[in-house]
Design an enzyme around this catalytic site. Structure first.
Site, mmCIF file in Angstrom:
data_model
loop_
_atom_site.group_PDB
_atom_site.id
_atom_site.type_symbol
_atom_site.label_atom_id
_atom_site.label_comp_id
_atom_site.label_asym_id
_atom_site.label_seq_id
_atom_site.Cartn_x
_atom_site.Cartn_y
_atom_site.Cartn_z
ATOM 1 N N LYS A 81 0.851 -1.186 -0.096
ATOM 2 C CA LYS A 81 0.110 -0.108 -0.019
ATOM 3 C C LYS A 81 0.860 1.346 0.006
ATOM 4 O O LYS A 81 0.464 2.335 -0.572
ATOM 5 C CB LYS A 81 -0.967 0.203 0.923
ATOM 6 C CG LYS A 81 -0.266 -0.145 2.521
ATOM 7 C CD LYS A 81 -0.358 1.163 3.264
ATOM 8 C CE LYS A 81 0.718 1.107 4.553
ATOM 9 N NZ LYS A 81 0.797 2.182 5.281
ATOM 10 N N THR B 210 -3.869 5.435 3.788
ATOM 11 C CA THR B 210 -2.578 5.854 3.493
ATOM 12 C C THR B 210 -2.696 6.905 2.418
ATOM 13 O O THR B 210 -1.805 7.748 2.175
ATOM 14 C CB THR B 210 -1.661 4.750 3.085
ATOM 15 O OG1 THR B 210 -1.968 3.757 4.210
ATOM 16 C CG2 THR B 210 -0.369 5.122 3.245
#
Ligand code: NAD
Length: 334
Positions: free
Chosen positions: A187, A244
């Protein structure tokens, strides 16, 4: 319970505070004795500003704090996980549970963090991974947060769940440590890419497209490497991707914005002023995808921008112009 947290960055410190709140005997270890002394005196970590460190939290630069620990949390930046594991090795016992919370893939070996720790510690004890959408800054302020404690050994996964869970920190268990760790590392590459989109002036539609299709390719690689598909739709997967890719707390996202605005990769990393793990993960993921023959166009493009000076704007056209696909069958229309 006696617990030691190795690594006094923002995340190690925030987790140490959760463990203190849960009544454990907690020591936070810093690899820099000077930093440990400073934190012990000021009762604050400059990496977690505004969060007071309680008197009950022991802070040290000496590894002797590992002696007799029931649970050891490895919270070093990913590049330092192997050396941290090697340092801890003499103190670990078969009954210790070692918990990795770092996010990355080792550049030279392609190993996940728990695999590195197993190697570095001579496989002496069980290793679990704790991961999920969790900014240290928010956990430090006791804002409701959820994570996954993953380990093929169910008792160890539950042990970690019991140690951390409280009214602001909710922990689920999972057997799928492979999926959880791969999702965590990958990610960061997507967060960089999402930041680049923002820096280019692209908007919500593009970022949603990027995140969703990135998760499709992360899932493809994850399954190929033995992860479970459902993990990628869970907290450690989609949850962490959302947090994120949408927050200025993320240094990967911030570095991406700067690159999208025209800074070089080196300038962006210097300006962010901290380790941008997605930069390193981009190379590891590219190598893994090549080795496994898994199609990962978004991660490949991120790698080409970060390592081969490809222009971010050209990459957008390239990705938009790919052959037609079927979302479910993942094969080209005939
Ligand atoms: N910050 C977060 O919100 C967060 C959340 C979840 C997971 N993580 C992961 O946790 C890990 C640590 O992140 P962080 O944000 O706490 O880091 P950080 O950047 O805040 O701090 C890094 C710390 O590592 C220390 N360090 C530097 N070199 C070291 C070495 N050789 N050995 C041991 N320690 C060393 C530094 O002194 C610093 O205290 C990363 O892998 C990160 O992806 C972070």
């Amino acid at each position: 319970m006696k617990t030691t947290v190795l690594g006094s960055g923002g995340w190690g410190t925030a987790l140490a505070l959760v463990l203190c709140d849960n009544g454990h005997n907690v020591t936070l270890w810093s690899h820099s004795p000077e930093k440990a002394d400073q934190m012990a005196q000021t009762r604050e970590n400059p990496l977690l500003k505004g969060v007071p460190l309680p008197k009950t939290l022991h802070i040290t630069g000496s590894l002797d704090c590992l002696a007799g620990a029931d649970m050891v949390v490895s919270a070093a930046p990913s590049f330092a996980v192997r050396t941290t594991g090697e340092k801890a090795r003499p103190y670990l016992r078969p009954e210790t549970v070692l918990v990795t919370v770092s996010k990355g893939i080792e550049r030279e070996t392609g190993l996940r963090m728990s695999q590195i720790l197993q190697e570095a510690t001579g496989n002496i004890c069980r290793v679990a991974a704790l991961s999920g959408p969790s900014h240290a800054e928010e956990v430090g302020r006791k804002l409701p947060t959820g994570c996954v404690s993953a380990c093929p050994d169910r008792a160890a996964a539950r042990f970690v769940q019991d140690a951390f869970m409280n009214d602001y920190f909710r922990v689920y268990t999972s057997y799928d440590i492979i999926g959880v760790e791969l999702a965590a590392a990958l990610k960061n590459v997507v967060a960089l890419s999402c930041g680049i989109c923002t820096g280019l002036g692209l908007q919500d539609n593009t970022k949603a497209l990027l995140m969703t299709r990135a998760m499709a390719e992360i899932t493809r690689l994850g399954e190929q490497l033995g992860g479970t598909r459902r993990t990628f739709g869970g907290l450690a997967g989609m949850g962490d991707l959302i947090v994120t890719c949408t927050s200025l707390h993320s240094r990967n996202y911030r570095a991406g914005i700067l690159i999208g605005q025209g800074r070089t990769v080196q300038e962006a990393m210097e300006e962010v002023g901290a380790v941008v793990e997605g930069y390193y993960a981009a190379e590891s993921v590219y190598q893994l995808a090549e080795k496994e023959q898994v199609e990962m166009p978004i991660c490949r493009c991120a790698y080409e921008v970060l390592y081969h000076g490809k222009q971010a704007r050209d990459v957008v056209s390239e990705l938009m112009g790919r052959a037609k696909k079927d979302e479910l069958l993942e094969r080209t229309w005939m």
